[in-house]
Design an enzyme around this catalytic site. Structure first.
Site, mmCIF file in Angstrom:
data_model
loop_
_atom_site.group_PDB
_atom_site.id
_atom_site.type_symbol
_atom_site.label_atom_id
_atom_site.label_comp_id
_atom_site.label_asym_id
_atom_site.label_seq_id
_atom_site.Cartn_x
_atom_site.Cartn_y
_atom_site.Cartn_z
ATOM 1 C CE1 TYR A 1 39.737 40.481 37.216
ATOM 2 C CE2 TYR A 1 40.204 38.457 36.028
ATOM 3 C CZ TYR A 1 40.288 39.207 37.181
ATOM 4 O OH TYR A 1 40.921 38.696 38.275
ATOM 5 C CE LYS B 1 29.420 40.218 49.324
ATOM 6 N NZ LYS B 1 29.640 39.338 50.501
ATOM 7 C CG ASP C 1 30.758 36.377 51.552
ATOM 8 O OD1 ASP C 1 29.852 35.849 50.877
ATOM 9 O OD2 ASP C 1 30.539 37.316 52.354
ATOM 10 C CG ASP D 1 41.547 35.146 37.873
ATOM 11 O OD1 ASP D 1 42.171 34.095 37.657
ATOM 12 O OD2 ASP D 1 42.097 36.259 38.014
ATOM 13 C CG ASP E 1 44.488 30.632 41.011
ATOM 14 O OD1 ASP E 1 43.991 30.398 39.888
ATOM 15 O OD2 ASP E 1 45.610 31.164 41.156
HETATM 16 C C1 IPM Z 1 43.679 32.985 34.342
HETATM 17 C C2 IPM Z 1 44.791 33.957 34.515
HETATM 18 C C3 IPM Z 1 44.536 35.192 33.683
HETATM 19 C C4 IPM Z 1 43.226 35.806 34.066
HETATM 20 C C5 IPM Z 1 45.624 36.253 33.795
HETATM 21 C C6 IPM Z 1 46.981 35.718 33.461
HETATM 22 C C7 IPM Z 1 45.276 37.453 32.980
HETATM 23 O O1 IPM Z 1 44.964 34.295 35.836
HETATM 24 O O2 IPM Z 1 43.460 32.516 33.226
HETATM 25 O O3 IPM Z 1 43.048 32.626 35.319
HETATM 26 O O4 IPM Z 1 43.146 36.554 35.012
HETATM 27 O O5 IPM Z 1 42.239 35.526 33.440
HETATM 28 MN MN MN Z 2 43.816 33.102 37.176
#
Ligand code: IPM
Ligand code: MN
Length: 357
Positions: A140, A195, A227, A251, A255
């Site tokens: 990123y 990885k 993975d 990231d 989730d």
């Molecule tokens: C997070 C979010 C952000 C990221 C986005 C909104 C840019 O998904 O904080 O996890 O990718 O870091």
């Molecule tokens: Mn995120």
């Protein structure tokens, strides 16, 4: 009485309503403690602000954050507010995390009582680990600067020695500081997720991680490919105590991890550097449910608890986490299976304020 200067960024979508909820609960926490006061400065930032000003955040707000003791930030972003290159406008991840060198994204993943995990037979606290996402390098870092032609596009994954070392060090520190070991066997354990079987940048990270591990012999260190890690977070989440990983992997996995503990609406996060920090839920602004009295404010409220902990108000932070735990245990806060608040954020506030008496 101590006073802390706090910048508040309510954000977009459900941001303002869950931030309001967090502030109402934090008010009660301050009353109860009687030892500190949070002095707020509200600033606009995010996608709606971008639409009106052409910028996601102003210089004035950045300067205020720089001066403040901490920032409490709501989620930002609106799906239709885009830059000409197709990426989302008004998201603050890059400008704040890289801009302020907030290299540590600390995301606690914990299963609370009466929160439905999609994983079978999980009891509260069967899942209880910290996902530590590196925030200032990795893939990123390429945001906004990848090369694009009509025929091809590229983004670059960067690993630096300094970046790998400091995040690895913090992972071991967090493991030592966290009272509880991994739920399954009580062990203090740091897992590097990478990885390195495919990419040299990750082999570089792994080598540095293993070096730092040697300085911390009291903590078990292990490495897992990303993975395999995705499967393990589903199959044996109780094995983990602290996970450390690269920016994009963190990231994605956060989730996934959030989904195992009742959804992202439960999950707070801290972005911490050597001198500055801001606190925010790990989810987005959910504009589809904004203003409908559905949002689960616990992610934002728990981000407030993390902020108190960072400020040194450990007792108040623990009291707030405990109040959330107890309110869920007694079924006074009820969540739907999709993770939204059954009676809305205002009800959550009412319950927590009572529990905090
Ligand atoms: C997070 C979010 C952000 C990221 C986005 C909104 C840019 O998904 O904080 O996890 O990718 O870091
Ligand atoms: Mn995120």
């Amino acid at each position: 009485m101590k006073t802390y200067q706090i910048v508040v960024l309510p954000g977009d979508g459900i941001g303002p309503e869950i931030v309001e909820a967090a502030l109402e609960v934090l008010e009660k926490v301050q009353e109860l403690s009687g030892k500190f006061h949070l002095d707020y400065q509200f600033h606009k930032a995010g996608a709606a602000y971008y639409r009106e000003s052409g910028k996601a955040i102003s210089k004035k707000t950045l300067a205020a954050m720089d001066k403040a003791d901490a920032t409490l930030k709501g989620p930002v972003g609106l799906p239709n507010v885009r830059k000409p290159d197709g990426t989302e406008a008004g998201i603050l991840g890059g400008v704040l995390r890289i801009g302020f060198d907030l290299y540590a994204n600390v995301r606690p993943i914990r299963l609370f009582p009466n929160v439905s995990s999609p994983l079978a037979n999980k009891k509260p606290d069967d899942i209880d680990y910290i996902l530590l996402r590196e925030n200032t390098q990795g893939l990123y870092l390429s945001r906004g600067v990848g090369l694009v032609t009509d025929e091809a596009a590229t983004d670059t994954l960067l690993m630096t020695r300094k970046g790998c070392e400091r995040i690895a060090r913090l992972a071991f520190q967090l493991s030592i500081q966290k009272e509880r070991g991994a739920p399954q066997d009580g062990k203090k354990r740091v897992t590097l997720v990478d990885k390195s079987n495919v990419l040299r940048s990750f082999a570089f990270f792994r080598k540095i991680f293993l070096g730092v591990a040697q300085e911390n012999p009291e903590v078990e260190a292990e490495c897992l490919y990303v993975d395999a890690a995705a499967a393990a977070l589903i199959n044996r989440p109780g094995h983990f105590q602290v996970i450390v990983t690269e920016n994009m992997f963190g990231d994605i996995l956060s989730d996934l991890a959030g989904a195992t503990v009742g959804g992202l609406g439960m999950c707070p996060g801290a972005n911490i550097g050597d001198h500055l920090a801001y606190f925010e839920p790990i989810h987005g602004s959910a504009p589809d449910i904004a203003g409908k009295n559905l949002a689960n404010p616990l992610s934002q409220i728990r981000s407030g608890a993390m902020m108190l902990d960072y400020l040194g108000e450990k007792k108040a932070a623990r009291a707030l986490e405990k109040a959330i735990w107890q309110s869920l245990l007694k079924k006074r806060i009820k969540l739907t299976t999709s993770g939204t608040a059954l009676d809305g954020p205002k009800k959550v506030v009412e319950v927590l304020r009572k529990e905090l008496k």
